[in-house]
Design a protein around this motif. Structure first.
Motif, PDB file in Angstrom:
ATOM      1  N   LEU A  59       0.819  -1.226   0.000  1.00 45.81           N
ATOM      2  CA  LEU A  59       0.000   0.000   0.000  1.00 45.81           C
ATOM      3  C   LEU A  59       0.850   1.274   0.000  1.00 45.81           C
ATOM      4  O   LEU A  59       0.584   2.187  -0.792  1.00 45.81           O
ATOM      5  CB  LEU A  59      -0.985  -0.028   1.176  1.00 45.81           C
ATOM      6  CG  LEU A  59      -1.881   1.201   1.354  1.00 45.81           C
ATOM      7  CD1 LEU A  59      -2.750   1.460   0.119  1.00 45.81           C
ATOM      8  CD2 LEU A  59      -2.783   1.044   2.580  1.00 45.81           C
ATOM      9  N   PRO A  60       1.879   1.395   0.841  1.00 46.17           N
ATOM     10  CA  PRO A  60       2.685   2.637   0.786  1.00 46.17           C
ATOM     11  C   PRO A  60       3.284   2.867  -0.598  1.00 46.17           C
ATOM     12  O   PRO A  60       3.345   4.011  -1.075  1.00 46.17           O
ATOM     13  CB  PRO A  60       3.778   2.388   1.830  1.00 46.17           C
ATOM     14  CG  PRO A  60       3.196   1.381   2.772  1.00 46.17           C
ATOM     15  CD  PRO A  60       2.303   0.503   1.955  1.00 46.17           C
ATOM     16  N   ALA A  61       3.705   1.797  -1.276  1.00 47.98           N
ATOM     17  CA  ALA A  61       4.267   1.964  -2.631  1.00 47.98           C
ATOM     18  C   ALA A  61       3.192   2.470  -3.596  1.00 47.98           C
ATOM     19  O   ALA A  61       3.465   3.292  -4.478  1.00 47.98           O
ATOM     20  CB  ALA A  61       4.831   0.637  -3.125  1.00 47.98           C
ATOM     21  N   ARG A  63       0.597   4.314  -2.765  1.00 41.68           N
ATOM     22  CA  ARG A  63       0.353   5.744  -2.453  1.00 41.68           C
ATOM     23  C   ARG A  63       1.422   6.607  -3.128  1.00 41.68           C
ATOM     24  O   ARG A  63       1.121   7.645  -3.734  1.00 41.68           O
ATOM     25  CB  ARG A  63       0.385   5.987  -0.941  1.00 41.68           C
ATOM     26  CG  ARG A  63      -0.759   5.323  -0.177  1.00 41.68           C
ATOM     27  CD  ARG A  63      -0.868   5.883   1.237  1.00 41.68           C
ATOM     28  NE  ARG A  63      -1.790   5.145   2.075  1.00 41.68           N
ATOM     29  CZ  ARG A  63      -3.114   5.207   2.014  1.00 41.68           C
ATOM     30  NH1 ARG A  63      -3.689   5.987   1.132  1.00 41.68           N
ATOM     31  NH2 ARG A  63      -3.884   4.504   2.824  1.00 41.68           N
ATOM     32  N   ALA A  64       2.658   6.161  -3.049  1.00 40.94           N
ATOM     33  CA  ALA A  64       3.750   6.932  -3.658  1.00 40.94           C
ATOM     34  C   ALA A  64       3.588   6.971  -5.185  1.00 40.94           C
ATOM     35  O   ALA A  64       3.811   8.011  -5.822  1.00 40.94           O
ATOM     36  CB  ALA A  64       5.092   6.308  -3.277  1.00 40.94           C
ATOM     37  N   ALA A  65       3.181   5.853  -5.759  1.00 36.03           N
ATOM     38  CA  ALA A  65       3.028   5.801  -7.224  1.00 36.03           C
ATOM     39  C   ALA A  65       1.916   6.749  -7.699  1.00 36.03           C
ATOM     40  O   ALA A  65       2.054   7.409  -8.735  1.00 36.03           O
ATOM     41  CB  ALA A  65       2.729   4.369  -7.665  1.00 36.03           C
ATOM     42  N   LEU A  66       0.828   6.820  -6.939  1.00 37.43           N
ATOM     43  CA  LEU A  66      -0.263   7.717  -7.342  1.00 37.43           C
ATOM     44  C   LEU A  66       0.183   9.179  -7.264  1.00 37.43           C
ATOM     45  O   LEU A  66      -0.194  10.000  -8.102  1.00 37.43           O
ATOM     46  CB  LEU A  66      -1.504   7.502  -6.470  1.00 37.43           C
ATOM     47  CG  LEU A  66      -2.277   6.204  -6.677  1.00 37.43           C
ATOM     48  CD1 LEU A  66      -3.628   6.273  -5.981  1.00 37.43           C
ATOM     49  CD2 LEU A  66      -2.495   5.871  -8.135  1.00 37.43           C
ATOM     50  N   LEU A 112      -6.293   8.453   0.554  1.00 34.89           N
ATOM     51  CA  LEU A 112      -7.543   7.917   1.124  1.00 34.89           C
ATOM     52  C   LEU A 112      -7.262   6.768   2.092  1.00 34.89           C
ATOM     53  O   LEU A 112      -6.368   5.958   1.858  1.00 34.89           O
ATOM     54  CB  LEU A 112      -8.461   7.418   0.000  1.00 34.89           C
ATOM     55  CG  LEU A 112      -9.119   8.494  -0.859  1.00 34.89           C
ATOM     56  CD1 LEU A 112      -9.869   7.848  -2.027  1.00 34.89           C
ATOM     57  CD2 LEU A 112     -10.082   9.351  -0.037  1.00 34.89           C
ATOM     58  N   PRO A 113      -8.040   6.698   3.177  1.00 34.07           N
ATOM     59  CA  PRO A 113      -7.797   5.638   4.169  1.00 34.07           C
ATOM     60  C   PRO A 113      -8.174   4.246   3.655  1.00 34.07           C
ATOM     61  O   PRO A 113      -9.210   4.079   3.017  1.00 34.07           O
ATOM     62  CB  PRO A 113      -8.702   6.041   5.340  1.00 34.07           C
ATOM     63  CG  PRO A 113      -9.721   6.962   4.768  1.00 34.07           C
ATOM     64  CD  PRO A 113      -9.124   7.595   3.556  1.00 34.07           C
ATOM     65  N   LEU A 114      -7.315   3.273   3.903  1.00 38.38           N
ATOM     66  CA  LEU A 114      -7.559   1.910   3.417  1.00 38.38           C
ATOM     67  C   LEU A 114      -7.016   0.865   4.392  1.00 38.38           C
ATOM     68  O   LEU A 114      -6.933  -0.308   4.079  1.00 38.38           O
ATOM     69  CB  LEU A 114      -6.872   1.760   2.042  1.00 38.38           C
ATOM     70  CG  LEU A 114      -7.234   0.558   1.187  1.00 38.38           C
ATOM     71  CD1 LEU A 114      -8.695   0.611   0.739  1.00 38.38           C
ATOM     72  CD2 LEU A 114      -6.355   0.475  -0.035  1.00 38.38           C
ATOM     73  N   GLU A 115      -6.663   1.323   5.575  1.00 40.49           N
ATOM     74  CA  GLU A 115      -5.975   0.415   6.480  1.00 40.49           C
ATOM     75  C   GLU A 115      -6.946  -0.595   7.106  1.00 40.49           C
ATOM     76  O   GLU A 115      -8.154  -0.353   7.172  1.00 40.49           O
ATOM     77  CB  GLU A 115      -5.257   1.223   7.578  1.00 40.49           C
ATOM     78  CG  GLU A 115      -3.864   1.708   7.177  1.00 40.49           C
ATOM     79  CD  GLU A 115      -3.856   2.773   6.064  1.00 40.49           C
ATOM     80  OE1 GLU A 115      -4.899   3.424   5.868  1.00 40.49           O
ATOM     81  OE2 GLU A 115      -2.821   2.941   5.394  1.00 40.49           O
ATOM     82  N   THR A 116      -6.380  -1.679   7.571  1.00 36.86           N
ATOM     83  CA  THR A 116      -7.155  -2.723   8.259  1.00 36.86           C
ATOM     84  C   THR A 116      -7.745  -2.161   9.561  1.00 36.86           C
ATOM     85  O   THR A 116      -7.080  -1.404  10.261  1.00 36.86           O
ATOM     86  CB  THR A 116      -6.224  -3.912   8.577  1.00 36.86           C
ATOM     87  OG1 THR A 116      -5.750  -4.422   7.337  1.00 36.86           O
ATOM     88  CG2 THR A 116      -6.925  -4.997   9.356  1.00 36.86           C
ATOM     89  N   LEU A 159      -5.190   2.506  -6.135  1.00 34.79           N
ATOM     90  CA  LEU A 159      -4.868   2.610  -4.708  1.00 34.79           C
ATOM     91  C   LEU A 159      -5.299   1.339  -3.975  1.00 34.79           C
ATOM     92  O   LEU A 159      -4.580   0.819  -3.123  1.00 34.79           O
ATOM     93  CB  LEU A 159      -5.542   3.828  -4.070  1.00 34.79           C
ATOM     94  CG  LEU A 159      -5.208   3.953  -2.585  1.00 34.79           C
ATOM     95  CD1 LEU A 159      -3.781   4.439  -2.386  1.00 34.79           C
ATOM     96  CD2 LEU A 159      -6.175   4.839  -1.838  1.00 34.79           C
ATOM     97  N   ALA A 160      -6.465   0.821  -4.342  1.00 36.46           N
ATOM     98  CA  ALA A 160      -6.985  -0.371  -3.662  1.00 36.46           C
ATOM     99  C   ALA A 160      -6.167  -1.616  -3.973  1.00 36.46           C
ATOM    100  O   ALA A 160      -6.343  -2.643  -3.316  1.00 36.46           O
ATOM    101  CB  ALA A 160      -8.447  -0.580  -4.057  1.00 36.46           C
TER     102      ALA A 160
END
Ligand code: NAD
Length: 468
Positions: A59-61, A63-66, A112-116, A159-160
């Motif tokens: 996920l962090p990767a 976010r960085a890519a977007l 956008l929030p996507l965390e568990t 992102l998802a």
């Protein structure tokens, strides 16, 4: 051959067959786009599947890519905007702004929030709620805002953790192909692909077993077909469809000031906006004043080639749509309607139609009942606001609607009674990244934007752990 290339597995893919792309300001072909084959769709989907295996893990990767995509789109906005004006017709500044809007959407989506979430954690159980991607997403887009509407799909889907295949409209494929070329170096191969072709290509994507979700923006008629074609493989579908938005103007407003705002909301992008004002209802006490103001604005609007300085409104995008607007206006006249401004095509090449204002029509006339999706607005009086609301709601459409009044509290109460996805008060058109956008009734299924739009590209997985 085309100067524009498909993006498959992160690379330019050659095609032999092409389709002409027409500049609506001239009515003539100015370029060709690749016509992707079924085999190329297969290759694209294989690459998208491979890419998904690793893309989904970090996920962090993502976010960085977007964020990197946002920067790349910003830098390329003048170049993509130029192509967009050539193929779509809109003024150049609006085209560049559209690309900048898409860049902003990538940037906002990156955060956008996507965390568990942990739903329960006690002596007996730990219950985790995970958000999982769906797999490969097919995104199918229309010709009115090809870039920004694509970004509403690409950014949250990626992102998802999904991979995505974009199929733009055959009327405006080039700006999306360009976007593919620009993002090729920013995203891992196969994560984002762009295929151009005819409507048939969209159907192949919907039929494909490996595609798990279709995110579609376009007409009601195509939306119904897409739902049908996607059913045998039980795809998730988000359908953002057409509208026939009413604006209801109460008698307590300044007619001139409101006419100016409503005019822009009806004629922006030459009326080719899903949430444009498409029916205008005005309290009879100020009807004459509002009608004459709106008609005067239509007569003085600067219509022309999107590359000409100072042009506010471009042509209609394509021949069939141009003919449809002409047919609806002619039909309104046959039904007793009065042309207050415009009334037909401009005397020049291309698909130019004079901004048109029609009075003397009501429900039962096609211009009022159907989605015109062009620069022609029916203006109708009402005596009782309850009656206006009933007329506004008596339609299969339910995308947007607005109430115009100096009594904001009353306006809010009335807006809540509009049967539509977005009810505005003293504005129209204003779509924001932090609210869900979607249609009621036949205007759509599901939502885009914000956490609600992101949710449509994920599924939940509950992991329920027994303790002790
Ligand atoms: P359209 O439905 O004709 O085409 C949209 C896309 O669907 C194109 O890419 C087209 O090639 C593809 N397509 C056509 N037939 C298909 C099929 N059988 N299977 C799969 N794909 C297929 O729409 P349009 O004329 O491009 O756009 C105008 C319409 O879009 C208007 O009704 C407008 O209101 C609507 N729209 C809605 C929104 C929204 O967010 N609700 C936004 C913009 C436009």
């Amino acid at each position: 051959m085309s100067d524009f290339t498909l993006t498959i597995a992160g690379e330019a893919a050659p095609t032999h067959a092409t389709l002409d792309v027409i500049n609506p300001a001239t009515g003539k072909a100015f370029a060709a786009c690749p016509d992707a084959t079924r085999d190329q769709l297969e290759t694209t989907i294989e690459a998208a599947w491979d890419a998904y295996q690793t893309w989904r893990l970090d996920l962090p990767a993502r976010r960085a890519a977007l964020t990197a995509c946002a920067g790349a789109l910003q830098a390329a906005a003048p170049e993509i905007g130029k192509v967009l004006t050539q193929e779509q017709g809109k003024p150049l500044d609006a085209a560049v702004n559209e690309v900048m809007g898409a860049a902003a959407w990538f940037q906002i989506s990156a955060g956008l929030p996507l965390e568990t979430e942990i739903l329960q954690d006690d002596d007996a159980f730990r219950i985790e709620l995970h958000r999982k991607p769906l797999g490969i997403v097919g995104a199918i887009t229309p010709w009115n805002f090809p870039i920004v509407l694509a970004s509403w799909k690409i950014a949250p889907a990626l992102l998802a953790g999904n991979s995505l295949v974009l199929k733009p409209s055959p009327y405006t494929p080039l700006s999306s192909l360009k976007m593919g070329e620009v993002l090729r170096d920013t995203l891992p191969p196969g994560v984002f692909s762009v295929l151009s072709g005819g409507d048939e290509l969209g159907k192949w994507i919907c039929e494909h077993e490996a595609v798990r979700k279709i995110s579609f923006t376009g007409s009601v008629a195509t939306g119904k077909k897409i739902q049908e074609t996607s059913a045998p493989t039980l795809k998730r579908v988000t359908l953002e469809l057409g509208g026939n938005d009413p604006a209801i103007v109460l008698g307590d407003v300044d007619p001139k000031a409101v006419a100016e705002k409503v005019f822009k909301a009806a004629f922006a992008n030459s009326g080719q906006v899903c949430v444009a004002v498409k029916r205008l209802y005005v309290d009879e006490s100020i009807y004459g004043k509002v009608l004459s103001e709106v008609a005067e604005l239509a007569r003085t609007a600067r219509v022309g080639d999107g590359f000409e300085a100072g042009v506010e409104y471009g042509p209609i995008n394509n021949g069939p749509q141009f003919e449809r607007v002409r047919e609806l206006v002619d039909d309104a006249v046959d039904a007793g309607g009065k042309i207050e401004a415009g009334g037909g095509p401009l005397d020049r090449d291309g698909f130019f139609f004079a901004p048109t204002v029609v009075s003397g029509v009501a429900e039962g006339v096609r211009l009022v009942d159907e989605e015109q999706f062009g620069p022609a607005l029916p203006v109708m009086p009402f005596r009782d606001v309850e009656d206006a609301l009933e007329r506004a709601n008596a339609t299969h459409f339910g995308l947007g609607g607005s109430i115009w009044t100096s009594d904001v509290e009353r306006g809010t109460e009335l807006a809540r009674r509009l049967e539509c996805g977005t009810g505005w008060v003293n504005q129209h058109l204003n779509l924001v990244p932090n609210a869900p956008f979607g249609g009621s009734k036949w205007s759509g299924i599901g939502y885009e934007n914000g956490p609600w739009g992101l949710a449509a590209f994920t599924e939940y997985q509950v992991v329920n752990i027994a303790k002790g």
